[in-house]
Design a protein around this motif. Sequence first.
Motif, short mmCIF file in Angstrom:
data_model
loop_
_atom_site.label_atom_id
_atom_site.label_comp_id
_atom_site.label_asym_id
_atom_site.label_seq_id
_atom_site.Cartn_x
_atom_site.Cartn_y
_atom_site.Cartn_z
N VAL A 162 0.84 -1.21 0.00
CA VAL A 162 0.00 0.00 0.00
C VAL A 162 0.87 1.26 0.00
CG1 VAL A 162 -1.67 1.34 1.33
CG2 VAL A 162 -1.95 -1.14 1.08
N HIS A 163 0.64 2.10 -1.00
CA HIS A 163 1.34 3.37 -1.13
C HIS A 163 0.34 4.52 -1.07
CE1 HIS A 163 5.45 2.04 -2.54
NE2 HIS A 163 4.76 0.92 -2.67
N LYS A 164 0.77 5.63 -0.44
CA LYS A 164 -0.06 6.83 -0.37
C LYS A 164 0.84 8.04 -0.28
CE LYS A 164 -3.57 9.58 0.16
NZ LYS A 164 -4.52 9.86 -0.96
N SER A 165 0.60 9.02 -1.15
CA SER A 165 1.36 10.27 -1.14
C SER A 165 0.40 11.45 -1.07
CB SER A 165 2.22 10.40 -2.40
OG SER A 165 3.19 9.38 -2.47
N TYR A 166 0.90 12.54 -0.51
CA TYR A 166 0.20 13.83 -0.56
C TYR A 166 1.12 14.77 -1.33
CZ TYR A 166 -2.63 11.79 3.16
OH TYR A 166 -3.44 10.97 3.90
N LEU A 215 2.98 6.54 2.82
CA LEU A 215 3.02 5.08 2.88
C LEU A 215 3.83 4.58 1.69
CD1 LEU A 215 -0.72 4.30 3.78
CD2 LEU A 215 1.21 4.64 5.33
N LYS A 216 4.77 3.70 1.97
CA LYS A 216 5.74 3.31 0.94
C LYS A 216 5.77 1.79 0.72
CE LYS A 216 8.58 7.20 2.49
NZ LYS A 216 9.88 7.61 3.10
N GLY A 217 4.61 1.18 0.82
CA GLY A 217 4.53 -0.26 0.60
C GLY A 217 4.22 -1.02 1.87
N VAL A 218 3.09 -0.70 2.50
CA VAL A 218 2.70 -1.35 3.75
C VAL A 218 2.06 -2.71 3.44
CG1 VAL A 218 1.17 -1.24 5.76
CG2 VAL A 218 2.41 0.81 5.01
N GLY A 246 3.98 11.20 12.09
CA GLY A 246 4.32 11.37 10.69
C GLY A 246 4.82 10.12 10.01
N GLY A 247 4.85 9.00 10.73
CA GLY A 247 5.38 7.76 10.17
C GLY A 247 4.41 7.01 9.28
N GLY A 248 3.12 7.39 9.33
CA GLY A 248 2.15 6.79 8.43
C GLY A 248 1.10 5.93 9.09
N LYS A 249 1.15 5.76 10.41
CA LYS A 249 0.24 4.81 11.05
C LYS A 249 -1.22 5.25 10.95
CE LYS A 249 1.22 6.77 15.65
NZ LYS A 249 1.97 7.93 15.09
N SER A 250 -1.51 6.52 11.22
CA SER A 250 -2.90 6.97 11.15
C SER A 250 -3.39 7.03 9.71
CB SER A 250 -3.06 8.35 11.82
OG SER A 250 -2.93 8.22 13.23
N THR A 271 -6.95 4.45 5.50
CA THR A 271 -7.16 3.78 4.21
C THR A 271 -8.04 2.55 4.35
OG1 THR A 271 -5.21 2.30 4.32
CG2 THR A 271 -4.87 4.53 3.41
N LEU A 272 -8.10 1.98 5.55
CA LEU A 272 -8.82 0.72 5.72
C LEU A 272 -10.33 0.88 5.55
CD1 LEU A 272 -6.90 -0.94 8.69
CD2 LEU A 272 -6.58 -1.27 6.24
N ASN A 273 -10.86 2.09 5.77
CA ASN A 273 -12.28 2.30 5.47
C ASN A 273 -12.46 3.38 4.41
OD1 ASN A 273 -11.68 4.53 6.98
ND2 ASN A 273 -13.45 4.38 8.34
N HIS A 274 -11.39 3.59 3.63
CA HIS A 274 -11.43 4.47 2.45
C HIS A 274 -11.69 5.94 2.81
CE1 HIS A 274 -11.07 4.73 -1.82
NE2 HIS A 274 -12.24 5.32 -1.98
N LEU A 275 -11.30 6.34 4.02
CA LEU A 275 -11.26 7.77 4.29
C LEU A 275 -10.08 8.40 3.56
CD1 LEU A 275 -12.12 7.91 8.10
CD2 LEU A 275 -13.59 8.51 6.16
N GLU A 276 -9.09 7.59 3.26
CA GLU A 276 -7.98 7.99 2.39
C GLU A 276 -7.89 6.98 1.25
OE1 GLU A 276 -6.37 10.70 2.62
OE2 GLU A 276 -6.64 11.34 4.70
N ASP A 277 -7.76 7.47 0.04
CA ASP A 277 -7.63 6.60 -1.13
C ASP A 277 -6.16 6.28 -1.35
OD1 ASP A 277 -8.28 5.19 -3.37
OD2 ASP A 277 -8.53 6.93 -4.67
N ILE A 278 -5.85 5.01 -1.58
CA ILE A 278 -4.46 4.64 -1.81
C ILE A 278 -4.07 4.90 -3.26
CG2 ILE A 278 -4.59 2.92 0.02
CD1 ILE A 278 -4.62 0.74 -2.12
N ASP A 279 -2.77 5.10 -3.46
CA ASP A 279 -2.26 5.35 -4.81
C ASP A 279 -1.96 4.05 -5.55
OD1 ASP A 279 -2.34 8.10 -4.27
OD2 ASP A 279 -0.31 8.05 -3.42
#
Length: 261
Positions: A18-22, A28-31, A48-52, A57-65
């Motif tokens: 799983v990757h996610k950028s702003y 997220l760099k490959g969870v 800032g490490g990406g945990k939240s 992303t697990l309930n799509h409040l954030e869309d993964i890249d």
Amino acid sequence: MSTQQAADRAVTVEAKGVHKSYGDVRVLKGVDLTVRQGEVVLILGPSGGGKSTFLRTLNHLEDIDSGSLRICGDTVGHRERRGRRVPMPERRVAVHRRKTGMVFQQFNLFPNMTALENVASGPVHVHRTPKAEARRDAAGLLEMVGLADKADRYPSQLSGGQQQRVAIARALAMRPELMLFDEPTSALDPEMVREVLDVMVRLRDEGMTMVVVSHEMGFARAAADRVVLISDGVVVEDKAPDPFFSEPEHERTRQFLGKIL
């Protein structure tokens, strides 16, 4: 839960790469993470490490890249069509989101509703549950979180710990298969933390699958099946609580624990 017991259970969460950028910031760099039915997984990590972000992303409040996320066997947010990621319609996302309940740092209760009305509102408006049935179920959930005598109180009349317990009951009212907690005690005074953690331990005892972002070490040792460190956008360590704290494999984990313990 033993390792063998967990392995025998159905997969509730499956995250792969799983990757996610702003913008230009890669969060997220490959969870990679798997959570099985009935497991309690506690996620630790630096700010800032990406945990939240990962939790959201697990309930799509954030869309993964990129990468893939599956909750209870269903892909989250996208379908694969001829090798391309195609966003799901919002109505389908909403249906999948009902499988998860989420409790945030802030309680987010409706201030003009009583505790009972807050808990009953989701089933009435989303599931079209008859109001009398929803209120009856809500009363039972408030009793479960120790607030049966506060059903008619408004959020402003409740302590922070009581408001968070109402928030947990409200999430449970939607009958989720997975509960997500994002720093559920961070906004509470120390004396209120225990009452919220006690409810979470009870949920664990009842078999609820949970992914929890928190730095509550007491909860980690008492209730978690696994502790995961996410740092710099990747999973660094994933172990049962005792070896995680006493025998971490990675230097990054040892550095992190040295700062928080």
